[in-house]
Every structure is written in C-alpha cells, then in structure tokens.
Enzyme design. Sequence first.
Site, short mmCIF file in Angstrom:
data_model
loop_
_atom_site.label_atom_id
_atom_site.label_comp_id
_atom_site.label_asym_id
_atom_site.label_seq_id
_atom_site.Cartn_x
_atom_site.Cartn_y
_atom_site.Cartn_z
N ASP A 91 3.43 -21.45 -27.62
CA ASP A 91 4.47 -21.66 -26.61
C ASP A 91 4.32 -23.00 -25.93
O ASP A 91 5.29 -23.57 -25.46
CB ASP A 91 4.46 -20.51 -25.60
CG ASP A 91 4.99 -19.24 -26.23
OD1 ASP A 91 4.17 -18.44 -26.73
OD2 ASP A 91 6.22 -19.08 -26.27
N CYS A 109 2.14 -11.26 -33.11
CA CYS A 109 3.45 -11.43 -32.48
C CYS A 109 4.47 -11.88 -33.52
O CYS A 109 4.28 -11.70 -34.74
CB CYS A 109 3.34 -12.42 -31.32
SG CYS A 109 4.70 -12.32 -30.13
#
Lengths: 299, 299, 299, 299, 299, 299
Positions: free
Chosen positions: E191, E122
Amino acid sequence: MADKIRNLEIRGARNVAISAVKAIENAATHTKAKTAEAFAEELLQAKEVLYAARPTEPLMRNAIKWVIGSVESSQKDEVKALVRLISSSACEFLTNLERSRDRIAEVGSKRINNGTVVFTHCHSSTVTHLLTKASKGMKTFRVICTETRPLFQGRVTAREMLELGVETTLIIDSATRCCIKQADLVIVGADALTAEGNVVNKIGTAAIALLAQEARVPFYVVSELLKFDPATLCGHYESIEERGRFEIWRGAPENLVIHNPAFEVVRRDFIHGIICEEGIIPPHSVYETVVRKYPWVLM
Amino acid sequence: MADKIRNLEIRGARNVAISAVKAIENAATHTKAKTAEAFAEELLQAKEVLYAARPTEPLMRNAIKWVIGSVESSQKDEVKALVRLISSSACEFLTNLERSRDRIAEVGSKRINNGTVVFTHCHSSTVTHLLTKASKGMKTFRVICTETRPLFQGRVTAREMLELGVETTLIIDSATRCCIKQADLVIVGADALTAEGNVVNKIGTAAIALLAQEARVPFYVVSELLKFDPATLCGHYESIEERGRFEIWRGAPENLVIHNPAFEVVRRDFIHGIICEEGIIPPHSVYETVVRKYPWVLM
Amino acid sequence: MADKIRNLEIRGARNVAISAVKAIENAATHTKAKTAEAFAEELLQAKEVLYAARPTEPLMRNAIKWVIGSVESSQKDEVKALVRLISSSACEFLTNLERSRDRIAEVGSKRINNGTVVFTHCHSSTVTHLLTKASKGMKTFRVICTETRPLFQGRVTAREMLELGVETTLIIDSATRCCIKQADLVIVGADALTAEGNVVNKIGTAAIALLAQEARVPFYVVSELLKFDPATLCGHYESIEERGRFEIWRGAPENLVIHNPAFEVVRRDFIHGIICEEGIIPPHSVYETVVRKYPWVLM
Amino acid sequence: MADKIRNLEIRGARNVAISAVKAIENAATHTKAKTAEAFAEELLQAKEVLYAARPTEPLMRNAIKWVIGSVESSQKDEVKALVRLISSSACEFLTNLERSRDRIAEVGSKRINNGTVVFTHCHSSTVTHLLTKASKGMKTFRVICTETRPLFQGRVTAREMLELGVETTLIIDSATRCCIKQADLVIVGADALTAEGNVVNKIGTAAIALLAQEARVPFYVVSELLKFDPATLCGHYESIEERGRFEIWRGAPENLVIHNPAFEVVRRDFIHGIICEEGIIPPHSVYETVVRKYPWVLM
Amino acid sequence: MADKIRNLEIRGARNVAISAVKAIENAATHTKAKTAEAFAEELLQAKEVLYAARPTEPLMRNAIKWVIGSVESSQKDEVKALVRLISSSACEFLTNLERSRDRIAEVGSKRINNGTVVFTHCHSSTVTHLLTKASKGMKTFRVICTETRPLFQGRVTAREMLELGVETTLIIDSATRCCIKQADLVIVGADALTAEGNVVNKIGTAAIALLAQEARVPFYVVSELLKFDPATLCGHYESIEERGRFEIWRGAPENLVIHNPAFEVVRRDFIHGIICEEGIIPPHSVYETVVRKYPWVLM
Amino acid sequence: MADKIRNLEIRGARNVAISAVKAIENAATHTKAKTAEAFAEELLQAKEVLYAARPTEPLMRNAIKWVIGSVESSQKDEVKALVRLISSSACEFLTNLERSRDRIAEVGSKRINNGTVVFTHCHSSTVTHLLTKASKGMKTFRVICTETRPLFQGRVTAREMLELGVETTLIIDSATRCCIKQADLVIVGADALTAEGNVVNKIGTAAIALLAQEARVPFYVVSELLKFDPATLCGHYESIEERGRFEIWRGAPENLVIHNPAFEVVRRDFIHGIICEEGIIPPHSVYETVVRKYPWVLM
C-alpha cells in the site's frame, strides 16, 4: 574463431573476460568484411558464439558489450576505422579491468594489519592480488584457506600465499566452523553481482558467510563492478552451473545421483562490504553504483 | 594382548567398544593368574592399555567399566569364577549394545515416512541401521549424504543405501547449504555425549546443524546413552583428535600448516532430539537419563 | 594560531568543526600573505595543523575542505578577495550546519508523540536539539538516559531534559537491558558515518543497539551528512581514540591494564534510520546520498 | 540477636548465609528455653527475623532450613540435645558449602588453559576461588573484568587477580561489546537459581550474556545448588532489589528519577553450563538435580 | 464532484488512484472557470477534497501531483489549453501505471518456474497480474493463499487463481507457519513504500515475513514506485487506518474492545526484493531509485 | 455404551478425559460380567472403543490407563470388588485433575500483577481458570485474545473475561504482531506434551510463540502433566487432526483445496516455562518430571 572460443579452457571470471575481449579484437583485426554492415554482422556472430560458450559470465558479457558497443554507437562507415575502434575499446576495457583490480587491492589491503588473520575460500585472483599488495606493504598476517572441493582450488591459493612468505593454514571445507573464530575477517571473490545486492560465488561461500556471522567475523567480497549482471534486474536468477559427477567421485556407483553445483548465492545480509573500484560499499548499493558509473550496462 | 589392542585398526565408536570388550574377555579366558588379586591386577593393566590406545572413546571406557566392574564388585575369590563373571558381563554388555541399536532403529524409523528426504553426514552404523529398518519397513524415502572429507566415509553410507535400494544423492560437504532445504530432517550419529547436553561428532556436523536451523529442518542425533562421557561432568572438554596432514593433501608444501581435527562439538541448542535406547529425549536430559539408567557410569 | 588550535578543548564533533572553521577564518583575516600562492600555503598549513590536532573528526575535515576548497577552486588572484571568499564560505558552512540541525530536529521530532518513551545514550547536542523541538511542540514524553561512563555525559543530557520539563530517568549503562523494553525508540548521535553505512558513536552504543533489536525497539541515529568520512570508502577503518586510564580509575594499581576506547562502531543492520538533513534514510543509502548532495566530499 | 542480624552488613549470598547460620547456632547455644517447644518457638522467631532482614537470599533461606530442619525432624525432647543438633547441622552445612566451592573450583578450573582469556563481571568469591585454583595450577591465563557500576566491585576482582599474578584488564561496563571477542569464555557468579533454569545475578549480566552469544563466546555460571529458590517453582518471580539513588549520583537534581536495580535475570538460553558441586550441567537440569540431591529444599 | 469523490467506494491503492485521476480529468473537462487562475483554484480544491477522502494513499497523492503538476508548471494562460494539459497528463499517468504493472508482471513472473509454490496474502491486483502472466506463459505452479481476515480478500485471490486453472490451496491466516515451508517464495503487494525502505501492507503481512525468514523462504513485494510516500522522508509515520469493529464481530459484547488495524509495516530486513517497474531492487534502494526516476515526487 | 462414547461431542482435552473416565465407570457399574476375566475383557473393549473415538488425546489415554490399570494390577477375583476399584480410581483421577488445575491456577496467577497485560489464544479452560483466580485475587489486569479462526473460540475466552470484569481486547489472528509488544506475557493451554519437550496446541500458537520471542515477551504454557504423550517418546509424531473444509469456507469453489489442520507443534525453545501441577518447569524437564511423578504413564 568460433571453435577457438568454444573450447577455451580458461578459468575464473576475469580470465574468461580477458580472453573473450582478445578473441573479438583478434577476429576484428583479421576480418574480411568489406562493409560496416558485414563487419557488424560478424561481430554479432562472435558475440553470440561467446555468449553460448559460457552461459553465466556477466563480466565477459559486459566486456563484450563494452567493446562491440563502441562500434554500435559509432557513425563511422569504414571497416578499418571500426577495427581500430574495436582495438582501442578492447584496450580501454583491459586497462579499466587492471586499474579496478589495483584499486581493489589498494582499498582492501588497508583492512589487513600486522597480526590479522584472513580467512578465504577457493582461489580468486582479485583476492590474491589484494593479499600480495598487503604482503608487499610489509604487513605480517596469516591466511586460513579451505581446500575447496571438488577441484581443490584452495591449494592454488595456499601455494601463492606461501610463495609470498605468508604463514598459511589449509583446512577441509567442513572444518570452517571450528577455525573461523580465529579469523579477523573473511575475504572472498565473486562470479556475479545481482540487482538485489547478492553475490554469486563458489559453492560453499554461503555457509562460510553464515558461520562468519555466527562468530561475529566481518565478511567482505572483492569484485569489479562489471561483474554486475543486468539480467538479474529483470528477474532472472543467476543460473548456477551444474558440473560433472566425475569431479566428485570417479568410479561412483552408477545409480548414485551426484549433485555438483559450481556456485551459490550469498545474500546481501551476510556481506559487510563489497570492495570494488569505487571503494568499500554496502552490497545494497551495488545497483545504484553501477547505474551511476556504468549506465550502459543496464541498457 | 597389549600389542594386539594397541594396533587395533577398528573404526567407529561402536566397533572399538566391541573389540575392547572382546579383548578383555579373551585376556581373562587365557589368564594364568592364580589369585583373585593377581587377576584383578591383570585386568587393571588391560584397562590401562586399552585406555591409552584410544584416548577419547567414552563408549569403550564405559564398556570396560561395565565388564571389569563386575569383578570389582564381586566378592568371589576363585579366579575361575571371576573369569566366568567377565564372560557373562561382556555378553551382557554386547547384548545391551545390540538391543540399544535395535531400539534406536525402531524409534527413529518412525520419523521416516514415504517421501521423506533424510540428510546425513559421514558414516554411522547406528544411522544406517535405522535407515535399513525404515527401508525394510517398506517406506520409500530418499537420502542425501555428504562425501565427508577427508576420508570420504559418506561414500560408504551411499553404497549401503544404494544396496538397500534407497534413492541416494551424494554432494560435497560445502554444498550442504544449497541442498538442505530439500531435506525433511537431518540424522547423524555421535562419538560422545557431554554433561552439558552437547554432542561430539565428525568434523562438519556443527555447520550442518547451523544450516539446518537456518532452514527450519529438524536435526536429530542417534546415540547409545553409553556414549556419555562422565569426564565432561567434571569439567573436562571432550578432547578432539588432530589427525595426520597426509589425509588431506599428500605432497603438500612442507611449510604449509594443515589443520585436521577429526571431530567437533554440536551445541544442544541445535539438536531437536537425541534418539537413544530410552526413546527421543531432549539433549538437555541426557545427563539426568544417564543418572537414572546407568548410575555406575558416574561413579 | 597553530598553538591555539592544538590546545582547543572543545568537545563534540559539531563544536570542534565550528571552532576549526572559525580558526581558519580568523587566520585568513589576519594573514600577512602578499600573494595568492603564499596565502594558499598558509591555509594548507592551518589545515595540516588542525588535522593533526584531531585525528578522527570527519565533520571538521569536511568543514575545512568546504572552506579552503572555495579558495582552491577560485581563479581570483588577489589576497583580499580570497580572504573574503574564506569568510563567505565559512559563513555558508555554519549556516548549512545550523540548518541541517534544525531540519533534523523537525523531521525527528515527528517520531515523538505524547507518551513516547525515548532512550538515549551519552550527550549529543543534535539529539537534545531534537528533543527540545519536540518538547516545545508541547508533546509530553519521557526520556531514559544512561549515565555514560566514564565521563558521565548522560548527566548533562539529564539536566538539559529536566530544564525543559521533561520527565527523565537516569540509569547506569549496564541497566540498559532491563529498561529498554519500556522505550518506544532509541535516538543517539554520531561521530562519523562510514561508506559501509555504519555509524561511529560513543562506546556503549553498539550494545544498546543489540539490546534494542532484541526487544524490537527501533533504533535511530541523528547525524548531519557531513559526518561522512570519505577515508572509509578507501578502506580505512575509522580509528578509535584510546583515552587515559585515569578517566576510569584514579589510583588504580599500576600493573592493572585499563582499556578505555572512546567510541565504537554500530553496524548498519541495527539502525532503523539515519535522521539527516535529507530526512530519514536507511543507513545503507548514506554513501549514495552524500555522492548526490555533497559530491566534493568524495574528491 | 534480632538487632544484630537486621543490621548485618555482610555482602555476597555466601557470606550472608554463613552469618545467618552462625547467628542461629549462637542463639541456640545461649538459649534459656526450658522445653523443646519453647526452643522450637525461639528458632522460629530467629528464622523470621533473618528472613525479614534479607528478603531475597535463597542460599540463606536454604541454610536456615537445613539447620532448623534438623530440630524439626528430630524426636528428641531435651533442649540440650537439640542445641547439639543445631550445632552439628550448622557445622554440616558450612562443610558442605566449603566442599561445594572447592568442587566448583576444581571442575571449573579445567576450562582454563594456558593462554585462556576469561571475562568476568562484578565480584564473586566463587569465581575468584575458581580462578585462584587455576592460577595455583600454574596456568597462565588473562582476565578481563568490568568495573561494575555503581559500586565498582570489579575493582575488587581486579585487585585479587593482580595479587595472584594474573594479567588483568579492567574496562567500563559499556566497553563489553568491543572486548568480548578476545575472550575465550565468560564466567560469572549467581545470586539465585530459578525453577525455569534461569539465573539471577548482578545487573549487567544479561547484556554480557547476549553479547557473548553474539560473539560465540561460551557463558558459564558458577553456583552452589543451594542457591536454588524453591519459591520460583511456585510461580514467584525472584524479586529484584532496588537500591538507593545516591549509589549512582550523589547530588543529582531532585526531580531526576534514578532507577537502580541491583540484579537481573539471565535466561537459560544464554547459559552454556552451570558449574555446581555436581559438575557442569545444563541450566535446564538445575531443578531436577536439586530434586535429586536436596529434596528437602522443595518441601 | 466533491461528493462523488468523497463517497467513492473503490478498493485497492491502484483503483483509488485511477478513480481520482479520472475525477480530476472529468472536473477539468466540465470546468466553468474563465481564467487560468480560477481553474488552478478549482484544481486545488479538487485535490484537497480527494486528499481528505483518503488520508493515506500515496499512490493517489502522487497521481494527483503528476496531473495537477502539469498545470502548475505550465506557462499557458488559456483555460482550454490547460484542460487539454490535464487530459494529456492524466492519460500519461494511466499509461505509466499500466506499463509499470506489465513490467512488474514480466520481471516477477521469471521467478516462477514449473512446480514453484507461491505463497500470497490478501488480494493484490499487481500480484494476480503477475501470476496471470506466469500462468499464460504456460508455467504450472501452485498457489497457497491465506483467507485474510476480516474481509476474506484471500477468497478473491483464490477464485482468480482457480479461473486461471492454477492449483490453489486456501488456509486460515494462522496456519501460515505450518504451510510456509512448502512455499518456494512469498509474493505480496504494497500500500505504501517508505523512505526507510519499509513496506506498508495488509495486516498480517509482517508475521508472514517473519515466518518466511524463519523457514528461509524468499519474500518479495511487488509495487509501483509511485507508492513511495514522500511524507515518510520527513519523519511522518505512515498512518495506519483503524477500521470498524463490526468487520470482526457483529454482535460482540459492547464492553469488548475490538482493535482492527487495516495495515502494518514490514521492515526492509525481511524483504528480499521490491519488484517494481525498474526491475528487482533491494528495498534499501527505493528512496534513491525514486529520486532518480520520479524526482518531482520529493519536491 | 460404545455408541455413546463414539458420538461424544465434548470439546477440550480435559472434558474429553473426564467423559471417558465417567463412561468407563458407568460401564463398570452396569457390568453383567460374572468373572474377573470377563470383566477385564469388557474393560479392554471399552478402552479400545474410546481410543478409536479420539485418536490423539493423551490426557484421555492416560486417564483410561490410570483407571483400568487399577484392575490390571489388582489381585482380587470378585467382580464387585473390581467394580469398586474402578470407581475409586476414577474418583482419584478426577480429584487429581481438579487439584492439578487449582495448583496451576495458584502458581500461574502469581505471574499476574496489577497492570499486567496477558495475551492468549483460543480458549483453554485451564488458562481461564488461572485468570479467574488472578481476577478474584483482586488484581486488575488486561487480556488480549485472538478471535482464533476458524471456530472463533477466542470469543468464548473474551466473554468469560468480560464476565469477570476484566478489560478485554479482541483482535484477528493476523494482528498478533502489531499488538504483542503491549503484552507482558503470553499464556496458552496445551493439547499434548511431547518427550522432546515440545507442546501441541491450537493452530496459530507457534506463530504467536515466534512473534513473542521477537518482541522479548515471555511465553508460558499451562498444562497438566498427564497431557504427556508417551508415544512421542517412541518416535511417534503427535498426529495433527485435519478438520473439515466447511469450517473455513462454506460454499467454497469445489476445486479449491482447503487445508485445515487443527493443531500445531510449538518447539521447546520458544517456551519460557510449563506451568503444571509441579510448578513452573522448563519444557525440557517435562519428560523427567513425568518419569518421577507418573512413572506408570511410560510403561
């Protein structure tokens, strides 16, 4: 003094630290510095020389930090007073080290019962101190130790155990897998503790840890918390000393590459517990425990 | 003849088998037996002497079975004819052995490409034959070999590799874990193959297999199928030779126990493939392949 | 009083601790001691009697420490005042225990949603409190519980669940592997927490933990932090009670050995989280959390 | 005859197969059929009745196939001759079964030495035959057996062992993890062998296999090859019998679901070897060995 | 203001937090509130709007807590003073965030040497900041990045790396297993951090962690400690956003279910270290470190 | 003809093999060769052209071997007769292929029951044939399929399933870990079977196999035995096709390396069973089964 330190031929994290502390104390006692400033400068030089002499010895570094730190945080001006400070903090450090080892022996020896089979690797004075304690506690146990190539420190361990009257078996390093199932637990020493909770110890230790896990044999590390290396918190890998080729094969063909790393890293996942002066703790807690007990190490 | 055989100082499953076959052929050639019966009796004695000389050498046993089997199944009466039978079947066995080794080298060398790093343990003539083949095929690869305590056979491997011009690194056995990640594959020899699909090889091999698995490095065994030990099918464990303490430590304290097993078992789960004269097969198929190819071994 | 305590037939770490606290309070209330010293002596005796009655009950020991500790650290002289102190600290302990259980239920019940399948073992009042909370929160879930040989405490769990209207399945202990894949999570209680981060619980729990791991089912332990056993920090193994053979087989042949350990250790590696009054924490942090929250436990 | 068969209360794959074979022989002997065709029809009916009586008994099915197959492949016309054929093939089957068991005992007992600790589960006559053989071979070993809920067949095993004079320890099923490290090997029986190389056996066996693997204890299965279920080759799962709730808890609350599977599957990865009449083979080879030895099973 | 916030189209935990802090500061600056009370009320509304806009953004929530907390704990009465407080604490937060990222880059870049191969997944600005630092430190390393379906953020990472002059390889997500052995370490962002020590990150991260473990490649997570989600301590699962089907397949058949979770949980067991502003710590210590460093997060 | 073959744009091992067989048959039918020798020469050329067109298609190679082999082993002289031989053996091959697929569907569909959740990857006509069979057998099951980057063949699978009326979920490849626990089994196709018992299939399959193992979900491969590649027996690795960069990212920066392997190897340890025309067998037996059933493949 610098030369004396550079050539010091002492082995084992513990002994190196003790010598360094004594060297500093000695240097301080014989100082010719007239001002606190000059004295501090001398200490700094001594520290640098010692650091350079042994690149990866966290216990030594923490020891020096402890001793010299007393001067740094002092507000005294007089050189004599500062020398006395060095002496007292050196003494304090050595006492702490002694007490830590005794505490480790006291805690760890409870894991040994009559009939227990202990597996160990290399020679660690903290481990043999623990086994001596257990043996003097009149427990009858058995020790298996590897010979520990290339320098055969396992023979030192074997001799010490035999002198205690402990039944001892010596094997070559690569016979570990076929003997480890007989062991009730593995106990090894440490050269450094890292922020991630890993342990640096003599080459061969990581394979033993894996083989112990495969055979469901608990694997313990004994170590003073001051072997914690604060540099690892900042991302430094513990550097691994590459030693001379002659240790492995005198007279080897010249074009043969001989790789001789002295230490290796054992991941926390393989370690059942760290036996330290605080008791038996998970390796994952080493960092938090150092923060709590020796916060100055991290500064 | 018995004495000559008993004292044979030949090392390696392969060489022992060759010597035994030659000894039998020699004994047969010089026989003074007058009848087929007397000759068969002599052969039986030779077999027993050889079996006793080396208790766990499946390749030698299968070799003897092959050679003497030719007489047992023959219907000839004349001693001379039987002697010729012995000679021809001895020759047949040796040719088969040679061809097997060549086939293994041919198949296995395909696993080696330019830049490949091969990890090996101890000294196996079948492994070095394979590496020689790869090297002569003009492939540039690198070999890491362990020193293989206690008898340092790894040094023999290292010398042979250097003579071929192969870049070679030698490490102590207990440095395996920290070096194996560099390897692309492990290739070792075998002393015996068992009915369960396990492999018996030099002490230390099983730990290497586990460490290779931990690092996702494929682990191959090269072996002639005639190293299959039919006794394992019947439940016998492959017996593990315990060798002398002096090999490990001359001058060790007398009350020290020194445990010196020569071999150990590598479980089939760790073995990616057996490279044999049939090609690369899973270790689980060794028994079926022997049944198909050398059914007489199982009788 | 000593007799009453010795014969107490209460089950479950929680109930034992409550009874011990009440016994001490009761003894204090009826004291005939005239001096603070005599009173302290009485308390010490009570403590010793209770400790002896149940050798391995860390919650009880910590409870007693809490209650008697208030007197030890008090500087009051008057017996009446000290009795009041005992009463108030006993009350404080019981309130804390109650609140811990409620907090655990509140936190843990969030892991249960409609349709969740919970696997549990034995009977733990903390677990059933949690499930009651979830059920009263109108969640519709399912419980699988083992019967828990030898004393079938699983039946108690099953009955409690059915009374709540929860769909419940009971299986024999050895059917765990074939049922655990249906479960979304495992929740069990604890008898003790160790310094290494392990958990001591009813025999059979460690196998369930391994089977849960094999099937990727998260495994949670609910426990008040006061079940932490400080002796484990000092190297003591949590001792495992060996119970009577008749529990397993009345009328067994006399020469049959029946081994009936009541508890076993679950290693921290198998535990996803400890649900305690602080929330859900990794088992590795139990020691640090106790140090922070109940420092007196470690003194 | 149909009724007699349907109600047969014989336990154990072996005994069921023996009874079925005897029932067919008996039925054949008393036949009133006049033609080969009518006789064949009768046999077919007997077969169907027996198949229906016990849905998942591969040994029984293979036994019936063996016996009735002799008539099917015969070209005789006379009923009497066919009856004789049934008798002789029944006898042949029973002899083969007997011989297989003896061979298994002979092979397997070699794995047991003086001092060996054998772990077993449930009651298997093939296992106890093997242990009897070992015991009569004057070896002094020890057995640990689980009680095997819900029907406590482990007690039968324990009694048989004690009668042989073998030192025996009985534990509850869920104490396996804490006892298995003492064991040198696990030996269990089998109810069915599958084409994938898996084994179906008493509930609880798969957890023992996993726990044995975790502790590096070899796990062996003893089984006649005729327990191979050819339907598994065609994709059928071996169906697992669900037994009555009362076996687990008489008087359980009505709304409690009680799940009581009798068997479970042990994956080949956990099995060190299948000890069968061919010797010790890897479970992966069961299919190939059956193809070679009993090809008619697959038709 | 509420609308502006609701529609904010900023990506990445970091950017979302920065925007939210700026939005609050902006709202405060333009307040028309006359009393401290009214002002506090406005802030509360702003907070609620922001919380609702992004349900699972622990960094944003902690940021808001930090900024608004300054007002809550202030004893000032005047609105202007409170506005200044908001400004200064917003500035403080942003500075802390900046410094944390720099510290992470400094610490983490030490793990990268010349020749190191870094695997990432990512796009994480903290990861690319770290790699930029390493690259500017004149180290020559290589990066492998996944394309990261469905939104191809891996391409952003690849472009940034190429701009730095770093040799970069891009692969599809499912080619991870065949490429990961070339990597020396994996570094990914986060996250959220949970109380159990787990990490929430982009879907696909957990599989990479497992594959890294299989190949013995260390797996590191970089994250500011303020990504710790205190709700997870209380038993809440970190909720996983389910995103639109069109991201995966525009024009998919209507009756096709498309499941598109944005994140997933990586268990602490797979994580070698969390690289945070405190240094490299084990994931197990995240909770304790937050307690020590940002105690207000837990209130 | 050569050109036609070279440009053949057919996908899938099965279709490629069918086309090649038809091409040879066609070439044979239109031959202008006058002598058997000339005809054989033509066939040899055709074979070489086809082999070159598709370097790693074991099924195609075995198909060609089957068809041309009929001529090679024939003793006929007349070209017409040889052409007829080609036609009949081509027909025989195609019938065998058809029958194998049907048999695989029949066997494999038994693993699917009402409510079963099947996980699959990429598009395999053998897998969808199996699922069609299960669906037509009126079983109501569910399918989860990955999109299978870079060419999205998973969408083809999804469409086919929806047309059958099967409830289907599509996910991105990297969401496998978070969805696989819902699956009851994984079924994938194969491009090649190797002598070691490994399987070559679409990139991404090996990660799925590992994730299935982690979640205890059985992993099956469906494959005709003629996908066995005899070259792997001789040590050749199955070569892995590297496909174009544009498949992954059209318009990627030029200096970006894009690595796009089409296939990868799944090790036998991850495979519960190979579902082939012989039934369900362990992957370890593939070689032995091929030896038994198609011995000519190995010549």
